[in-house]
Design an enzyme around this catalytic site. Structure first.
Site, short mmCIF file in Angstrom:
data_model
loop_
_atom_site.label_atom_id
_atom_site.label_comp_id
_atom_site.label_asym_id
_atom_site.label_seq_id
_atom_site.Cartn_x
_atom_site.Cartn_y
_atom_site.Cartn_z
N PHE A 160 0.83 -1.20 0.00
CA PHE A 160 0.00 0.00 0.00
C PHE A 160 0.87 1.25 0.00
CE2 PHE A 160 -2.14 -3.32 2.43
CZ PHE A 160 -3.45 -3.29 1.98
N ASP A 161 0.45 2.25 -0.75
CA ASP A 161 0.96 3.60 -0.54
C ASP A 161 0.32 4.14 0.74
OD1 ASP A 161 2.17 6.11 -1.05
OD2 ASP A 161 0.36 6.80 -2.07
N GLY A 162 0.87 5.23 1.25
CA GLY A 162 0.35 5.78 2.49
C GLY A 162 -0.68 6.88 2.31
N PHE A 272 -1.36 -0.79 -4.23
CA PHE A 272 -2.38 0.25 -4.34
C PHE A 272 -1.75 1.62 -4.12
CE2 PHE A 272 -4.74 -3.53 -2.80
CZ PHE A 272 -5.63 -3.67 -3.87
#
Length: 301
Positions: A160-162, A272
């Site tokens: 995941f991106d943040g 994502f």
């Protein structure tokens, strides 16, 4: 048959994310709905090739076998009619996927049914359906074609991106308005103030709950944060996850380095991210879901 799925992690997925429907989609674009319907009926006994999210679905469903009970549910939500969707279900049967529930909505967006199904994540190739789902409060992403499949493994790895994905885009707005120096100063000052949740917070929490049902040294799920942040902006992220009581197995603070090599090293099954530039690079090495949320995806008038 059970009449509720409240205790499960629920993935809703479109036909074109699950299977390769590129040929029939060309027919639809060139000749319209009726020609598409006829094409699908004529080819309904021909098995569809796996699509970009097929491996992810397969691994999620395999978690049920690991646990010995059904904790993951995958539901087909499709713009097809039931008539044209028969080929899709024939292919589901061919591959032995435990998918039994579906919503065929005949050309309309299926997102209104996500709440009724108790959806935790929605994956589609139709960007407008994904935007509608995000606006309604669901974790959702547009699956981009071209992602390389990693070596066969039973372990499910999700990256995941943040900002604007796991977290709100509040910090990204500071960065875009004032640049890196203003962003770093703001994050340093707010280091002990938890970030608000982004659209994928709930999905990550549901994944984390699944992880806790396995022995820590034998969990088939591994998660990673892959973010452009670096010190000192790392502290607020760490404290936020601690406040949420959510564990990530790996956290990569890259300070603006290109993410692709790190996603390949992590051997992610899916990644994502909210920014199209990051997604275009990532899709070369991993199945990638674009999350059209936050300031980077606002329509400029």
């Amino acid at each position: 048959m059970a009449n509720n799925i409240d205790d499960k992690l629920v993935l809703a997925i479109s036909s074109r994310a699950l299977f390769d429907l590129s040929e029939s989609h060309k027919v639809y674009l060139a000749s319209g709905v009726e020609a598409y319907r006829q094409y699908q009926i004529e080819h309904e006994d021909e098995v569809l090739a796996p699509g970009d999210a097929f491996a992810l679905v397969q691994k999620l469903l395999n978690l049920n076998q690991h646990l010995g009970r059904a904790r993951v549910e995958v539901i087909l939500v499709s713009r097809n009619s039931a008539d044209t969707g028969l080929r899709v279900f024939n292919s589901i049967h061919h591959y032995g996927l435990a998918i039994s529930r579906a919503a065929f909505v005949g050309g309309r967006s299926p997102y209104p049914y996500l709440k009724a199904f108790g959806c935790d994540l929605f994956l589609s190739t139709h960007a407008e359906d994904v935007r509608s789902a995000l606006e309604a409060g669901f974790a959702a992403a547009t699956i981009l074609s071209g992602g390389a499949s990693r070596a066969a493994s039973e372990e499910l790895r999700i990256a995941f991106d943040g900002d604007a994905v796991l977290f709100s885009d509040e910090s990204e707005r500071v960065y875009q308005a004032g640049g890196l120096e203003a962003f770093q100063a703001s994050e340093r000052q707010a280091a002990r103030e938890p970030l608000r949740g982004g659209p994928f917070k709930g999905f990550l929490a549901a994944l984390n709950a699944l992880q806790r049902e396995f022995p820590e040294d034998a969990c088939p799920i591994r998660t990673a944060l892959v973010t452009a942040r670096s010190a000192p902006a790392h502290e607020r992220v760490i404290r936020t996850l601690r406040e949420w009581d959510i564990r990530l197995d790996e956290s990569l603070f890259l300070g603006g380095l290109t993410k692709s090599a790190f996603l390949e090293a992590f051997a992610a099954d899916v990644f994502f991210d909210d920014q199209t530039g990051h997604c275009e690079l990532a899709r070369e090495v991993v199945a990638t879901g674009h999350v059209p949320h936050g300031i980077s995806n606002e329509v400029k008038l």
